[in-house]
Write a protein that holds these residues in place. Structure first.
Motif, PDB file in Angstrom:
ATOM      1  N   PRO A  63     122.596  65.833  24.267  1.00  0.00           N
ATOM      2  CA  PRO A  63     122.986  64.987  25.407  1.00  0.00           C
ATOM      3  C   PRO A  63     124.332  64.320  25.204  1.00  0.00           C
ATOM      4  CG  PRO A  63     121.184  63.980  24.178  1.00  0.00           C
ATOM      5  CD  PRO A  63     121.334  65.370  23.669  1.00  0.00           C
ATOM      6  N   LEU A  64     124.675  63.967  23.965  1.00  0.00           N
ATOM      7  CA  LEU A  64     125.968  63.333  23.728  1.00  0.00           C
ATOM      8  C   LEU A  64     127.102  64.303  24.016  1.00  0.00           C
ATOM      9  CD1 LEU A  64     127.638  60.956  22.772  1.00  0.00           C
ATOM     10  CD2 LEU A  64     127.327  61.739  20.418  1.00  0.00           C
ATOM     11  N   ALA A  65     126.968  65.556  23.602  1.00  0.00           N
ATOM     12  CA  ALA A  65     128.010  66.550  23.900  1.00  0.00           C
ATOM     13  C   ALA A  65     128.149  66.759  25.400  1.00  0.00           C
ATOM     14  CB  ALA A  65     127.677  67.872  23.205  1.00  0.00           C
ATOM     15  N   PHE A  66     127.017  66.760  26.115  1.00  0.00           N
ATOM     16  CA  PHE A  66     127.056  66.920  27.569  1.00  0.00           C
ATOM     17  C   PHE A  66     127.780  65.750  28.233  1.00  0.00           C
ATOM     18  CE2 PHE A  66     125.100  66.012  31.724  1.00  0.00           C
ATOM     19  CZ  PHE A  66     125.389  67.184  32.393  1.00  0.00           C
ATOM     20  N   ARG A  88     133.756  63.037  29.817  1.00  0.00           N
ATOM     21  CA  ARG A  88     134.207  61.645  29.818  1.00  0.00           C
ATOM     22  C   ARG A  88     135.436  61.417  28.954  1.00  0.00           C
ATOM     23  NH1 ARG A  88     129.050  61.053  31.262  1.00  0.00           N
ATOM     24  NH2 ARG A  88     128.342  59.119  32.245  1.00  0.00           N
ATOM     25  N   PHE A  89     135.602  62.228  27.936  1.00  0.00           N
ATOM     26  CA  PHE A  89     136.644  61.985  26.953  1.00  0.00           C
ATOM     27  C   PHE A  89     137.522  63.218  26.784  1.00  0.00           C
ATOM     28  CE2 PHE A  89     132.979  59.412  25.193  1.00  0.00           C
ATOM     29  CZ  PHE A  89     133.453  58.197  25.660  1.00  0.00           C
ATOM     30  N   ASP A 104     134.093  64.235  36.780  1.00  0.00           N
ATOM     31  CA  ASP A 104     133.688  64.899  38.023  1.00  0.00           C
ATOM     32  C   ASP A 104     132.432  64.234  38.585  1.00  0.00           C
ATOM     33  OD1 ASP A 104     132.110  65.686  35.938  1.00  0.00           O
ATOM     34  OD2 ASP A 104     131.905  67.766  36.597  1.00  0.00           O
ATOM     35  N   GLU A 105     132.479  62.913  38.710  1.00  0.00           N
ATOM     36  CA  GLU A 105     131.324  62.144  39.151  1.00  0.00           C
ATOM     37  C   GLU A 105     130.870  62.591  40.543  1.00  0.00           C
ATOM     38  OE1 GLU A 105     129.413  60.408  37.643  1.00  0.00           O
ATOM     39  OE2 GLU A 105     128.616  58.674  38.715  1.00  0.00           O
ATOM     40  N   SER A 106     129.565  62.786  40.681  1.00  0.00           N
ATOM     41  CA  SER A 106     128.957  63.154  41.954  1.00  0.00           C
ATOM     42  C   SER A 106     127.532  62.626  41.962  1.00  0.00           C
ATOM     43  CB  SER A 106     128.956  64.682  42.144  1.00  0.00           C
ATOM     44  OG  SER A 106     128.161  65.302  41.150  1.00  0.00           O
ATOM     45  N   LEU A 107     126.880  62.730  43.108  1.00  0.00           N
ATOM     46  CA  LEU A 107     125.517  62.225  43.221  1.00  0.00           C
ATOM     47  C   LEU A 107     124.571  62.978  42.300  1.00  0.00           C
ATOM     48  CD1 LEU A 107     123.382  60.437  44.520  1.00  0.00           C
ATOM     49  CD2 LEU A 107     123.242  62.080  46.421  1.00  0.00           C
ATOM     50  N   ALA A 151     137.051  52.493  25.415  1.00  0.00           N
ATOM     51  CA  ALA A 151     138.117  51.632  25.920  1.00  0.00           C
ATOM     52  C   ALA A 151     139.431  52.377  26.105  1.00  0.00           C
ATOM     53  CB  ALA A 151     138.319  50.450  24.977  1.00  0.00           C
ATOM     54  N   CYS A 152     139.724  53.341  25.241  1.00  0.00           N
ATOM     55  CA  CYS A 152     141.043  53.974  25.323  1.00  0.00           C
ATOM     56  C   CYS A 152     141.014  55.415  25.815  1.00  0.00           C
ATOM     57  CB  CYS A 152     141.756  53.917  23.971  1.00  0.00           C
ATOM     58  SG  CYS A 152     141.122  55.035  22.713  1.00  0.00           S
ATOM     59  N   PHE A 153     139.853  56.111  25.784  1.00  0.00           N
ATOM     60  CA  PHE A 153     139.830  57.528  26.126  1.00  0.00           C
ATOM     61  C   PHE A 153     139.109  57.846  27.434  1.00  0.00           C
ATOM     62  CE2 PHE A 153     140.313  58.333  21.412  1.00  0.00           C
ATOM     63  CZ  PHE A 153     141.563  58.926  21.518  1.00  0.00           C
ATOM     64  N   SER A 154     138.302  56.944  27.962  1.00  0.00           N
ATOM     65  CA  SER A 154     137.506  57.285  29.139  1.00  0.00           C
ATOM     66  C   SER A 154     138.402  57.549  30.349  1.00  0.00           C
ATOM     67  CB  SER A 154     136.518  56.158  29.461  1.00  0.00           C
ATOM     68  OG  SER A 154     137.172  55.098  30.125  1.00  0.00           O
ATOM     69  N   VAL A 155     137.795  58.112  31.392  1.00  0.00           N
ATOM     70  CA  VAL A 155     138.571  58.467  32.581  1.00  0.00           C
ATOM     71  C   VAL A 155     139.160  57.242  33.271  1.00  0.00           C
ATOM     72  CG1 VAL A 155     137.334  60.603  32.999  1.00  0.00           C
ATOM     73  CG2 VAL A 155     136.446  58.469  33.951  1.00  0.00           C
ATOM     74  N   ALA A 156     138.583  56.060  33.009  1.00  0.00           N
ATOM     75  CA  ALA A 156     139.079  54.828  33.622  1.00  0.00           C
ATOM     76  C   ALA A 156     140.037  54.073  32.714  1.00  0.00           C
ATOM     77  CB  ALA A 156     137.898  53.922  33.995  1.00  0.00           C
ATOM     78  N   SER A 157     140.441  54.676  31.590  1.00  0.00           N
ATOM     79  CA  SER A 157     141.324  53.993  30.654  1.00  0.00           C
ATOM     80  C   SER A 157     142.707  53.780  31.255  1.00  0.00           C
ATOM     81  CB  SER A 157     141.443  54.819  29.369  1.00  0.00           C
ATOM     82  OG  SER A 157     142.448  54.292  28.529  1.00  0.00           O
TER      83      SER A 157
END
Length: 544
Positions: free
Chosen positions: A124-127, A132-133, A177-180, A333-339
């Motif tokens: 699950p972490l790899a998924f 995300r990163f 690629d956030e979606s419902l 904090a530094c790598f996410s898509v919202a960084s």
């Protein structure tokens, strides 16, 4: 006048381009196809799983009886002598049951169980991390968590902490690629991890629920669906396990009230000094991210701060190693898509923004990669100690400890003639291994002659070490059903001492002591028929 001021500021050295540093930083922040990143991360994680699976013995500083007892309990559950709901950590018991199918030696069973636990975590972490990163951090993070869980000195607490951090990642962050549908899937993954935490230690689950409570506020438009999916997955799994182990959720709820307390909070795992470098780096990266991103990127640094606080609190009250918390918090904090650092690299960039992004990325990667290095060091030490360990310990117990026998050897040599003298010294793990192997060797001679035997320890360790039979619920229950009972003269652990006290009436009324060695007393049931040639019978000090 304003034009002149702007022209001057653009000529300042820190406002100029830094093309080489920017290229290096862009490599750290570069993204790849999530499918390929997922496979690379899984392949790296499986390398450490392979190290655990192929290791001939487990290096541990824990008393051997504490490592053998869970295996005996797992076998007792499989034979119907004990219930899954009664165990302190049912999830680890299930992992031991799965590992017991493949190997028999206690140390190898724990190694395989940790490998199975790592699979539950790194898939699950790899998924989650692959979407995300950036590619480098996603792969390093997944490999580091796999290495962390299968390390020789890792235990169920480390499995629980890693599972908590995976759940928290799905609760407080979103994918590129956030979606419902994606939010529902990730919410279900987080909810499944949350129920796994419920079966490890209710303290982890309570912290997980606290993190889940902020999910709708930190994960955007689909945050509520993520929250609902997590709760639904938790409820479905709770119903499933209630059907196969009635009362398990009630038992976990009863433990929840005492799983977090002030003594645990102030007397748990490593201190801030012990992990000061990693803690300082994570706080610094989050702080810089908050300054650099400001209000526009507040959800990003707030999510990283939530993971940092939740992970540290959980590690503190459970005694887990908190090292993985800092890498994930800094990385988010530094790598996410919202960084905010992407703006300073790929849009309006200058030396200042590039240097801040590069240093933050380097710190997050360094402390995450240090988990891998630390795990390699533990496996290296395990290999060295295993090579020096006696062959019978490697083959029969597959449990090795640094150092040699001390107290048990001194007792055999007659240095301590009274129980009072022995009480001044505690048994080392190596001592216990020597004691158990001595008893197991004698016990196998008896079982070959058709005699039912038991070791009067906290758990039914005899069924693991000396006799192929269904394990009993505990050592006292095994003594009740046996014809010959081995009673340790040295207290191995508090549970063994309690078992000896509980069985005292049984021994003196239904058994008689027929042999005494430096380390063990051998008691035979009064009405049992056993070959006398198997014992060194002496009249001195025998209880009739």
């Amino acid at each position: 006048m304003n034009t002149h001021h702007n022209a001057e500021t653009t000529d300042l050295p820190w406002r100029k381009d830094a093309p080489k540093a920017r290229r290096a930083a862009m490599e750290l922040y570069s993204w790849r196809e999530p499918g390929w990143v997922f496979m690379i991360a899984i392949a790296g994680a499986l390398l450490f799983v392979g190290l655990a699976v192929l290791s001939p013995a487990l290096l541990s500083l824990m008393p051997p009886v504490d490592l053998i007892a869970p295996i005996a309990e797992a076998r007792a559950v499989m034979s119907g002598e004990a219930g899954l709901a009664d165990h302190e950590a049912p999830l680890y018991l299930l992992l031991l049951i799965g590992a017991d199918v493949f190997v028999d030696a206690p140390g190898r069973v724990h190694l395989i169980a940790k490998a199975l636990g790592a699979v539950l975590i790194f898939y699950p972490l790899a998924f989650l991390s692959s979407s995300r990163f950036p590619a480098i951090f996603a792969a390093v993070l997944t490999i580091a968590y796999s290495a962390f869980v299968v390390s020789p000195f890792a235990g169920i607490e480390e499995i629980g902490l890693a599972l908590l951090l995976v759940a928290a990642l799905s609760f407080v962050s979103v994918s590129a690629d956030e979606s419902l549908s994606r939010a529902r899937i990730e919410g279900a993954i987080g909810g499944s991890c949350l129920y796994g935490l419920w079966l490890v230690n209710p303290a982890f689950a309570l912290v997980g629920f606290a993190v889940l409570s902020v999910c709708p506020f930190l994960t955007g438009r689909y945050g509520l669906w993520r929250y609902v999916s997590a709760l639904a997955a938790f409820v479905i799994l709770a119903i499933f396990f209630e059907l196969i182990a009635f009362g398990i959720n009630l038992e976990r709820a009863a433990l929840a009230s005492s799983s977090i307390s002030l003594p645990m909070l102030f007397g748990g795992s490593e201190s801030g000094i012990g992990l000061g470098g990693a803690a300082y780096a994570a706080i610094l990266v989050i702080f810089v991210s908050a300054i650099f991103g400001g209000h526009a990127h507040r959800k990003n640094w707030m999510a990283a701060f939530v993971i940092l606080i939740a992970g540290l609190f959980a590690a503190r009250v459970t005694g887990a190693n908190a090292m993985p918390v800092f890498g994930l918090a800094a990385g988010l904090a530094c790598f996410s898509v919202a960084s905010p650092f992407y703006d300073g690299l790929f849009k309006a960039h200058d030396r200042a923004s590039v240097s801040v992004a590069l240093i933050s990325a380097a710190l997050a990667l360094f402390w995450t990669f240090s988990i891998i290095i630390h795990s390699i060091g533990q496996f290296s030490l395990q290999h060295q100690v295993t090579a020096k360990a006696p062959e019978n310990i490697r083959a029969e117990l597959a449990l090795v400890q640094p150092g040699g026998p001390t107290i048990a050897k001194w007792v055999e040599e007659g240095r301590f003639s009274t129980p009072e003298a022995r009480e001044f010294f505690a048994l080392t793990p190596v001592d216990q291994s020597a004691m158990l192997l001595e008893a197991a060797s004698r016990a196998r001679q008896l079982t070959a002659a058709g005699v039912d035997i038991a070791f009067l320890t906290g758990a039914d360790t005899a069924c693991v070490l000396a006799e192929s039979r269904n394990c009993r619920a505990d050592g006292t229950a095994a003594a009740n059903a046996a014809n010959v009972v081995f009673v340790p003269r040295l207290d191995m652990d508090p549970k063994t001492a309690a078992a000896k006290g509980k069985a005292e009436v049984l021994l003196y009324t239904q058994f008689k002591m027929i042999e005494r060695t430096a380390l063990w007393e051998i008691w035979v049931r009064r009405d049992a028929v056993v070959p006398a040639k198997l014992f060194k019978i002496s009249d001195a000090g025998m209880y009739r």
